[in-house]
Design an enzyme around this catalytic site. Structure first.
Site, PDB file in Angstrom:
ATOM      1  N   CYS A   1      -2.763  10.733   2.047  1.00 35.03           N
ATOM      2  CA  CYS A   1      -3.510   9.586   1.667  1.00 35.03           C
ATOM      3  C   CYS A   1      -3.795   9.536   0.210  1.00 35.03           C
ATOM      4  O   CYS A   1      -4.194  10.273  -0.619  1.00 35.03           O
ATOM      5  CB  CYS A   1      -4.944   9.309   2.425  1.00 35.03           C
ATOM      6  SG  CYS A   1      -5.829   7.959   1.500  1.00 35.03           S
TER       7      CYS A   1
ATOM      8  N   LYS B   1      -7.836   9.059  15.336  1.00 35.61           N
ATOM      9  CA  LYS B   1      -9.226   9.428  14.810  1.00 35.61           C
ATOM     10  C   LYS B   1     -10.165   9.990  15.741  1.00 35.61           C
ATOM     11  O   LYS B   1     -10.589   9.576  16.507  1.00 35.61           O
ATOM     12  CB  LYS B   1      -9.767   8.074  14.213  1.00 35.61           C
ATOM     13  CG  LYS B   1      -8.986   7.656  13.103  1.00 35.61           C
ATOM     14  CD  LYS B   1      -9.215   6.097  12.714  1.00 35.61           C
ATOM     15  CE  LYS B   1      -8.445   5.564  11.722  1.00 35.61           C
ATOM     16  NZ  LYS B   1      -8.753   4.296  11.439  1.00 35.61           N
TER      17      LYS B   1
ATOM     18  N   VAL C   1     -10.556   6.827   5.498  1.00 31.97           N
ATOM     19  CA  VAL C   1     -10.515   7.989   4.398  1.00 31.97           C
ATOM     20  C   VAL C   1     -10.105   7.747   2.797  1.00 31.97           C
ATOM     21  O   VAL C   1      -9.578   6.647   3.019  1.00 31.97           O
ATOM     22  CB  VAL C   1      -9.723   9.375   4.800  1.00 31.97           C
ATOM     23  CG1 VAL C   1      -9.942  10.127   6.008  1.00 31.97           C
ATOM     24  CG2 VAL C   1      -8.144   9.054   4.840  1.00 31.97           C
TER      25      VAL C   1
ATOM     26  N   GLU D   1     -15.153   4.827   0.061  1.00 32.72           N
ATOM     27  CA  GLU D   1     -14.252   4.213  -1.041  1.00 32.72           C
ATOM     28  C   GLU D   1     -14.132   5.073  -2.210  1.00 32.72           C
ATOM     29  O   GLU D   1     -15.103   5.841  -2.712  1.00 32.72           O
ATOM     30  CB  GLU D   1     -15.227   2.922  -1.505  1.00 32.72           C
ATOM     31  CG  GLU D   1     -15.220   1.876  -0.380  1.00 32.72           C
ATOM     32  CD  GLU D   1     -13.770   1.189  -0.234  1.00 32.72           C
ATOM     33  OE1 GLU D   1     -13.145   1.060  -1.343  1.00 32.72           O
ATOM     34  OE2 GLU D   1     -13.450   0.753   0.859  1.00 32.72           O
ATOM     35  N   SER D   2     -12.876   5.444  -2.343  1.00 33.09           N
ATOM     36  CA  SER D   2     -12.337   6.512  -3.628  1.00 33.09           C
ATOM     37  C   SER D   2     -13.056   6.262  -4.602  1.00 33.09           C
ATOM     38  O   SER D   2     -13.375   7.188  -5.454  1.00 33.09           O
ATOM     39  CB  SER D   2     -10.808   6.375  -3.462  1.00 33.09           C
ATOM     40  OG  SER D   2     -10.224   5.093  -3.609  1.00 33.09           O
TER      41      SER D   2
HETATM   42  N1  LIG Z   1     -10.327   1.169  -0.437  1.00 35.19           N
HETATM   43  C1  LIG Z   1     -10.189   2.390   0.265  1.00 35.19           C
HETATM   44  C2  LIG Z   1      -8.898   2.366   1.158  1.00 35.19           C
HETATM   45  C3  LIG Z   1      -8.778   3.856   1.770  1.00 35.19           C
HETATM   46  C4  LIG Z   1      -7.446   3.492   2.734  1.00 35.19           C
HETATM   47  O1  LIG Z   1      -7.003   2.517   2.940  1.00 35.19           O
HETATM   48  N2  LIG Z   1      -7.430   4.750   3.453  1.00 35.19           N
HETATM   49  C5  LIG Z   1      -6.368   4.756   4.480  1.00 35.19           C
HETATM   50  C6  LIG Z   1      -5.655   5.953   4.236  1.00 35.19           C
HETATM   51  S1  LIG Z   1      -4.582   6.195   2.999  1.00 35.19           S
HETATM   52  C7  LIG Z   1      -7.103   4.999   5.888  1.00 35.19           C
HETATM   53  O2  LIG Z   1      -7.889   5.524   6.042  1.00 35.19           O
HETATM   54  N3  LIG Z   1      -6.470   4.102   6.814  1.00 35.19           N
HETATM   55  C8  LIG Z   1      -6.997   4.163   8.177  1.00 35.19           C
HETATM   56  C9  LIG Z   1      -7.070   2.841   8.950  1.00 35.19           C
HETATM   57  O3  LIG Z   1      -6.929   1.751   8.267  1.00 35.19           O
HETATM   58  O4  LIG Z   1      -7.185   2.765  10.121  1.00 35.19           O
HETATM   59  C10 LIG Z   1     -10.509   3.386  -0.706  1.00 35.19           C
HETATM   60  O5  LIG Z   1     -10.352   3.291  -2.045  1.00 35.19           O
HETATM   61  O6  LIG Z   1     -10.904   4.563  -0.270  1.00 35.19           O
END
Ligand SMILES: N[C@@H](CCC(=O)N[C@@H](CS)C(=O)NCC(=O)O)C(=O)O
Length: 232
Positions: free
Chosen positions: A15, A42, A55, A68-69
């Site tokens: 990720c 998950k 994540v 949120e990163s």
């Molecule tokens: N805006 C979020 C985006 C985080 C994100 O999209 N994470 C993805 C993995 S890269 C995720 O967990 N996806 C799982 C899903 O949507 O089911 C951030 O900045 O933390």
């Protein structure tokens, strides 16, 4: 200070948003524990913790969950008196705006590796090139985004650049090579220790396998390459 706080970063091996948080933790020299989960399956405990099912999550002292990163990165920087964002409000607002731009870039990259065919891939590549051109016009000639000092803007973009070498070798297309400031910036970022260490040494292979599972143009190319390697 977070000197005595315990941090657990709930992650996924590939990720890019997780990578932002890892880069920030490493830049600030903050100890943490990393737990990688399978996003295709998950765990219940993760779903109970993550408001959006995504994540990264930063769990502080086994108690408080931050999601949120960018929020995670800013919190870590602020709590550790880091210098990864400007103090001046206007400069900081500009940095945050470029961090949003980095997130848009990442979302186009995700669309690109999911593009069904060559035509859709080329359209998205054009979109990406357009973002690259805009970045090129806004970069100063320095090692990092706006100076020789690494900032959260750099941490936000570095994971995006990491995809490109594999995309280039699979598609035989070049990304950003004609944009000299951008190409040099990407090189500086990809050779920074915190950026290198944000993923495992098997990242390229892991990314290849991730792509090969997708019914997309890049996915097909990755699958062919893996099959060709296997029969050699
Ligand atoms: N805006 C979020 C985006 C985080 C994100 O999209 N994470 C993805 C993995 S890269 C995720 O967990 N996806 C799982 C899903 O949507 O089911 C951030 O900045 O933390």
């Amino acid at each position: 200070m977070t000197g005595t706080a315990r941090f657990t970063l709930i992650s996924h091996i590939l990720c890019p948003y997780v990578q932002r948080a890892v880069i920030t933790l490493k830049e600030l020299d903050v100890p943490y524990k990393r737990i990688d989960i399978d996003l295709a399956n998950k765990p219940e405990w993760f779903l109970a913790l993550s408001p959006l099912g995504k994540v990264p999550l930063l769990v502080v002292d086994d108690e408080t969950v931050i999601f949120e990163s960018e929020v995670i990165c800013e919190y870590l920087n602020e709590a550790n008196q880091g210098k990864l964002l400007a103090e001046d409000a206007l400069e900081k607002a500009e940095q945050r705006a470029w961090i949003e731009f980095a997130s848009t870039t990442l979302s186009i990259i995700a669309q690109l590796y999911n593009a069904a065919d060559k035509a859709a891939f080329s359209q998205l590549q054009e979109k990406l090139e357009h973002l690259g051109q805009t970045l090129e016009e806004n970069l100063v000639q320095a090692e990092y985004f706006s100076s020789n000092e690494f900032s959260l803007v750099d941490a936000a973009f570095a994971p995006a650049f990491r995809y490109l070498p594999l995309f280039e070798s699979l598609s035989k297309e070049q990304f950003f090579q004609h944009l000299p400031k951008l190409a040099l910036w990407a090189q500086y970022l990809l050779s920074r220790p915190s950026v290198i260490e944000a993923v495992s040494e098997h990242y390229q292979q892991q990314l290849m396998e991730f792509l090969a599972k997708r019914e997309s143009y890049l996915g097909q190319l990755a699958k062919s390459q893996l099959t060709a390697k296997a029969v050699k």
